[in-house]
Every structure is written in C-alpha cells, then in structure tokens.
Scaffold this motif. Structure first.
Motif, mmCIF file in Angstrom:
data_model
loop_
_atom_site.group_PDB
_atom_site.id
_atom_site.type_symbol
_atom_site.label_atom_id
_atom_site.label_comp_id
_atom_site.label_asym_id
_atom_site.label_seq_id
_atom_site.Cartn_x
_atom_site.Cartn_y
_atom_site.Cartn_z
ATOM 1 N N GLY A 134 -12.687 -4.641 -8.587
ATOM 2 C CA GLY A 134 -11.294 -3.920 -8.969
ATOM 3 C C GLY A 134 -10.597 -4.320 -9.613
ATOM 4 N N ASP A 135 -10.100 -3.551 -10.415
ATOM 5 C CA ASP A 135 -9.062 -3.269 -11.357
ATOM 6 C C ASP A 135 -7.979 -2.322 -11.644
ATOM 7 O OD1 ASP A 135 -8.534 -2.572 -14.489
ATOM 8 O OD2 ASP A 135 -9.115 -4.505 -15.255
ATOM 9 N N ILE A 136 -6.695 -3.651 -12.024
ATOM 10 C CA ILE A 136 -4.896 -2.963 -11.816
ATOM 11 C C ILE A 136 -5.201 -2.755 -12.661
ATOM 12 C CG2 ILE A 136 -2.987 -3.392 -12.079
ATOM 13 C CD1 ILE A 136 -4.018 -5.801 -9.530
ATOM 14 N N LEU A 137 -4.700 -0.824 -12.604
ATOM 15 C CA LEU A 137 -4.306 0.338 -14.141
ATOM 16 C C LEU A 137 -3.939 -0.287 -14.501
ATOM 17 C CD1 LEU A 137 -5.501 2.694 -15.609
ATOM 18 C CD2 LEU A 137 -3.563 4.152 -13.879
ATOM 19 N N LYS A 138 -3.961 -0.874 -15.700
ATOM 20 C CA LYS A 138 -2.860 -1.075 -16.709
ATOM 21 C C LYS A 138 -1.369 -1.371 -16.246
ATOM 22 C CE LYS A 138 -3.167 2.946 -19.998
ATOM 23 N NZ LYS A 138 -3.079 2.331 -21.454
ATOM 24 N N CYS A 139 -2.420 -2.863 -16.308
ATOM 25 C CA CYS A 139 -1.187 -4.025 -15.150
ATOM 26 C C CYS A 139 0.142 -4.338 -15.679
ATOM 27 C CB CYS A 139 -1.860 -5.212 -14.655
ATOM 28 S SG CYS A 139 -1.392 -6.163 -13.683
ATOM 29 N N PHE A 140 -0.291 -5.749 -17.190
ATOM 30 C CA PHE A 140 1.262 -5.498 -17.803
ATOM 31 C C PHE A 140 2.468 -3.750 -18.393
ATOM 32 C CE2 PHE A 140 -1.725 -9.090 -18.287
ATOM 33 C CZ PHE A 140 -0.567 -10.278 -18.314
ATOM 34 N N PRO A 141 1.347 -3.094 -18.716
ATOM 35 C CA PRO A 141 2.693 -2.350 -18.660
ATOM 36 C C PRO A 141 3.448 -1.748 -17.107
ATOM 37 C CG PRO A 141 1.151 -1.883 -19.904
ATOM 38 C CD PRO A 141 0.474 -2.933 -18.802
ATOM 39 N N SER A 142 2.805 -1.957 -15.925
ATOM 40 C CA SER A 142 3.728 -0.832 -15.050
ATOM 41 C C SER A 142 4.294 -2.595 -14.152
ATOM 42 C CB SER A 142 2.077 -0.690 -14.495
ATOM 43 O OG SER A 142 0.978 -0.255 -15.118
ATOM 44 N N ILE A 143 4.716 -3.413 -14.599
ATOM 45 C CA ILE A 143 4.983 -4.389 -13.862
ATOM 46 C C ILE A 143 6.426 -4.234 -13.792
ATOM 47 C CG2 ILE A 143 6.374 -6.481 -12.937
ATOM 48 C CD1 ILE A 143 2.906 -7.971 -13.762
ATOM 49 N N ASP A 144 7.424 -3.841 -13.096
ATOM 50 C CA ASP A 144 8.762 -2.977 -11.920
ATOM 51 C C ASP A 144 9.240 -4.067 -12.234
ATOM 52 O OD1 ASP A 144 10.283 -2.513 -10.588
ATOM 53 O OD2 ASP A 144 9.764 -0.846 -10.146
ATOM 54 N N HIS A 145 10.422 -4.406 -13.190
ATOM 55 C CA HIS A 145 11.617 -5.473 -13.474
ATOM 56 C C HIS A 145 12.250 -5.226 -11.882
ATOM 57 C CE1 HIS A 145 11.333 -5.125 -18.116
ATOM 58 N NE2 HIS A 145 10.521 -5.394 -17.295
ATOM 59 N N GLN A 146 12.405 -4.845 -11.725
ATOM 60 C CA GLN A 146 13.772 -4.767 -9.677
ATOM 61 C C GLN A 146 12.709 -5.459 -8.964
ATOM 62 O OE1 GLN A 146 16.302 -1.285 -9.152
ATOM 63 N NE2 GLN A 146 15.282 -2.248 -6.913
ATOM 64 N N ILE A 147 11.325 -5.565 -8.893
ATOM 65 C CA ILE A 147 10.862 -5.731 -7.915
ATOM 66 C C ILE A 147 10.120 -7.323 -8.069
ATOM 67 C CG2 ILE A 147 8.023 -6.137 -6.931
ATOM 68 C CD1 ILE A 147 8.689 -3.073 -6.921
ATOM 69 N N ILE A 237 -10.195 -7.870 -9.696
ATOM 70 C CA ILE A 237 -10.599 -9.081 -8.556
ATOM 71 C C ILE A 237 -11.683 -8.207 -8.096
ATOM 72 C CG2 ILE A 237 -10.238 -8.209 -6.313
ATOM 73 C CD1 ILE A 237 -7.138 -6.876 -7.650
ATOM 74 N N LEU A 238 -12.354 -9.861 -7.452
ATOM 75 C CA LEU A 238 -13.812 -9.872 -6.963
ATOM 76 C C LEU A 238 -13.695 -10.204 -5.711
ATOM 77 C CD1 LEU A 238 -15.906 -11.192 -9.865
ATOM 78 C CD2 LEU A 238 -15.170 -9.055 -9.169
ATOM 79 N N ILE A 239 -13.754 -8.896 -4.802
ATOM 80 C CA ILE A 239 -14.269 -9.906 -3.661
ATOM 81 C C ILE A 239 -15.724 -10.233 -2.393
ATOM 82 C CG2 ILE A 239 -13.420 -9.473 -0.952
ATOM 83 C CD1 ILE A 239 -10.718 -8.389 -1.882
ATOM 84 N N PHE A 240 -15.615 -10.536 -2.131
ATOM 85 C CA PHE A 240 -17.723 -10.687 -1.913
ATOM 86 C C PHE A 240 -17.308 -10.747 0.094
ATOM 87 C CE2 PHE A 240 -17.864 -12.942 -5.701
ATOM 88 C CZ PHE A 240 -18.249 -12.409 -5.987
ATOM 89 N N SER A 241 -18.374 -10.001 0.134
ATOM 90 C CA SER A 241 -18.973 -10.347 1.912
ATOM 91 C C SER A 241 -20.549 -9.847 2.174
ATOM 92 C CB SER A 241 -17.740 -8.953 2.767
ATOM 93 O OG SER A 241 -18.048 -9.018 4.052
ATOM 94 N N ASN A 242 -20.379 -10.048 3.451
ATOM 95 C CA ASN A 242 -22.170 -9.402 4.040
ATOM 96 C C ASN A 242 -21.911 -8.299 4.485
ATOM 97 O OD1 ASN A 242 -23.858 -12.069 3.303
ATOM 98 N ND2 ASN A 242 -23.044 -12.798 4.691
ATOM 99 N N ASP A 243 -20.879 -7.860 4.973
ATOM 100 C CA ASP A 243 -20.143 -7.146 5.570
ATOM 101 C C ASP A 243 -20.063 -5.659 4.088
ATOM 102 O OD1 ASP A 243 -19.521 -4.667 7.330
ATOM 103 O OD2 ASP A 243 -18.465 -5.888 8.331
ATOM 104 N N LYS A 244 -20.594 -4.544 4.215
ATOM 105 C CA LYS A 244 -20.689 -3.591 3.141
ATOM 106 C C LYS A 244 -19.147 -2.866 3.694
ATOM 107 C CE LYS A 244 -23.281 -1.251 1.563
ATOM 108 N NZ LYS A 244 -24.611 0.304 1.387
ATOM 109 N N GLN A 245 -18.867 -2.075 4.735
ATOM 110 C CA GLN A 245 -17.563 -2.137 5.144
ATOM 111 C C GLN A 245 -16.463 -2.430 5.132
ATOM 112 O OE1 GLN A 245 -17.695 1.489 6.169
ATOM 113 N NE2 GLN A 245 -20.172 1.292 4.888
ATOM 114 N N GLU A 246 -16.315 -3.653 5.545
ATOM 115 C CA GLU A 246 -15.460 -4.237 5.128
ATOM 116 C C GLU A 246 -14.919 -4.999 4.242
ATOM 117 O OE1 GLU A 246 -14.114 -9.493 6.649
ATOM 118 O OE2 GLU A 246 -15.366 -9.121 4.874
ATOM 119 N N LEU A 247 -16.098 -4.776 3.201
ATOM 120 C CA LEU A 247 -15.213 -4.537 2.182
ATOM 121 C C LEU A 247 -14.600 -3.320 1.560
ATOM 122 C CD1 LEU A 247 -17.976 -6.121 -0.344
ATOM 123 C CD2 LEU A 247 -15.388 -7.268 0.436
#
Length: 357
Positions: A134-147, A237-247
C-alpha cells in the motif's frame, strides 16, 4: 505515558547549536549562504542562541523548486540558518521518539535506510506466500498540523518547545496546498477540512515529524492488528502473510485507521498478491529466489549517464564528478542480481575528453 519537561534550554545550548551547524553542513555544496554563515560562525550561532533563548526566533522564507526524478515533486529548502535550528530541535527530540518507533520503520533513521528495508522485505517474502503493498496518498501534503501537534504534545510537556514546533510548522503552511484536494473524513468537525496541513519536502523536521505521525499507524499494525511481517519506508507499506484473507482484512482496517490521521491509501496503489509475482519496492523487484532492478530505474540511470558523457565532453563537468555518480549507482545496483546488467553498462561507457583550450 512519560512526558518530558525542561527540554528547551538543551535546544538553544551553544554546544547543541554548534553540532547542529556541522550536521546541517555535512554533505552539502559550498553555497554562498553556507559560506557566509560559516565565515562569521561564532557570531551567527550566538545570535541564533539568543533569539531561541528569548523566543524571538522567526524562520525565513523557503526557496522552492521542482525535481523530476523519479517523479515531479516540489522541494522546499529552508535558509541555512533555519536548517541549523531544525537540527538543534531534532537533536533533542529525536532520541525521545526514536525509543518509541518500531524497528521495521526504515526511512530517515540512523542505521536504517533503503537497503536494510529491502533486506527485511526479502526475509519476510521468503517466509510468506502473499503480500499487501500500500501507498499513502499525498502523504507529506496531507499531514494535519493539529493532529501532529497533539501527538507530539503527548510526550513533550514544555511550552517553549511546542511553541517552536508550531512556529516551524506555520512557516511551511500553504507550500504544498496545490498538491492536496480538500477532503472530508468521517468524524470531522466543521473546520477540519480547512485546517493547516502539509510538511515541506526537504526539511529535516518534515522527515522526522512524518515518522512521528506514521508511527501511529506502525503501532496500530504491530500491536493492535498483531501483524509481525510489516515494513514501512516513508509512505510505502508492505505486509506479508500466508493468509490472503488476513491481508485483505488488514487493508480495510488500515484504511479505517488512516482516516483518524486524515490520510488515505492511494486507490491505485494498494493490492494483495502472491510474492512469487515479485514485490516492487524501493526501486527493486524482489522475488523469492532473486532481486531485479526496476526497469524505469535502469532507464533513468542510462539517460543520466549519457548526459554526463555529453557534459564531460563539453568540458562542463569533471571526470571525477561523472565517475562518482556512476559508481554510486553501480554500488546501489549491486543490491540486486545485476552482474550482467552492470557489465553491459560499463562496456558502453566511453569518456571523450573535452577539447584542449
């Protein structure tokens, strides 16, 4: 949860500012701005110390420019004086948050980096059949200052430090506004969509704060979802598993969690697939039995190499400069099964000397 007080004097201590100067200078070209600061180093550091101590320090304007490799991005360079202040701040706050980061976050951290992230991903794909990428869409432009300020404030109980953080954040407001479309998220209040957001790409503080912000996701994946085979490099982001449904379940849960941070997964850059088809990550495609360099990466390098050959022949760059860049890429390429490719590229390299003056 432990909080830290009395941090501000450590930031503007002269010894910390001197170390910050050397850190900001390391590996950077000798620009007129850097040379001018270094020429009156002691005076400039004492002035910066006094302004920080009196809380009268104000950041200067950014120099903004675009780079086009591997894709078009707006980079913002703070004045050198401000870069010293950024290093001074991160020298004090870095160790506090570094102790809270998971080990499998690899960007902008000492002892980590792309090649360690690749090695970790390779180890995980040998142990599992499936991968979620997975890839986060527009990560740096999206970061909320208040959060971001709320996350930092859970651990930093020093008003002067928090004021400096807000000051640096405010100095970058609006720089990436054109990169981000206004979005509403479930649970938003009336003004959430117009709150300040975005971290200028190129700031040391931006890199550090992005890790602090996304450590919320790291912790959620590792400790709430309890997924051990997880790797993150910035917004990748990478996540690995032997269970496709878990992913598939993990993808849904991550998408929901990211909304709390006012972030989204890129709609076209999220998928679950068998690792045998290859994991495209950080410029390489990794398989269980080998690793290849991404084709676009090779194409960009060969184009750059041809440009260097022309520039050297025209007397515009030195042979040392051209060869240094070439050998840097070749060293990077050695992290793949690329002996034949490297031999082929080297066989075509001819440096034609510039005409004699």
């Amino acid at each position: 949860m432990k909080t830290y007080k009395h941090l501000y004097p450590q930031i503007w201590a002269f010894e910390n500012l001197l170390n910050a100067f050397y850190q900001a200078r390391r590996g950077k070209p000798k620009t007129p701005e850097l040379c001018a600061f270094e020429y009156q180093l002691e005076e400039n550091l004492f002035t910066l110390r006094d302004e920080l101590g009196a809380q009268t320090y104000r950041p200067g304007p950014y120099h903004n420019f675009y780079i086009h490799e591997p894709k078009k991005r707006l980079v913002s360079a703070a004045p050198f004086r401000d870069r010293v202040a950024h290093h001074a701040l991160c020298n004090v706050l870095g160790p506090i948050f570094e102790a809270r980061f998971i080990s499998d976050s690899y960007a902008n951290r000492v002892g980590k980096g792309t090649h360690r992230a690749l090695a970790r991903a390779q180890k995980f794909l040998l142990q599992n059949e499936f991968c979620f990428h997975g890839d986060i869409l527009k990560c740096f432009p999206s970061i909320d200052h208040q959060i971001l300020v709320e996350i930092l404030g859970r651990h930093i109980a020093d008003d002067a430090v928090m004021n400096l953080i807000r000051l640096i954040l405010k100095s970058g407001e609006g720089i990436l506004a054109d990169e981000y479309a206004m979005q509403w998220f479930e649970g938003d209040d009336l003004f959430a969509a117009v709150r300040p957001r975005g971290l200028p790409i190129g700031n040391l503080t931006s890199q550090f704060w992005a890790n602090v912000y996304l450590n919320e996701l790291d912790t959620f994946v590792k400790h709430t979802l309890r997924l051990p085979y997880y790797v993150r490099y910035v917004d990748d982001i990478l996540i690995f598993s032997n269970d496709k449904q878990e992913l598939h379940h993990a993808r849904q849960e991550i998408a929901r969690f990211l909304e709390r941070l006012r972030l989204r997964l890129h709609p076209r850059k999220q998928r679950v697939f068998p690792v045998r088809t290859g994991v495209d990550f950080l410029g390489f495609v990794s398989f269980p039995d080998r690793r290849k360099i991404r084709r676009e990466n090779v194409k960009r390098f060969t184009q750059r190499l041809r440009r260097f050959q022309k520039e050297y022949s025209a007397g515009e760059i030195s042979l040392a400069h051209a060869e240094r860049s070439m050998h840097s890429w070749l060293a990077h390429a050695r992290h793949a099964d690329s002996y034949r490719l490297r031999s082929k590229i080297l066989a075509r390299v001819v440096w034609t000397a510039p005409p004699a003056v």
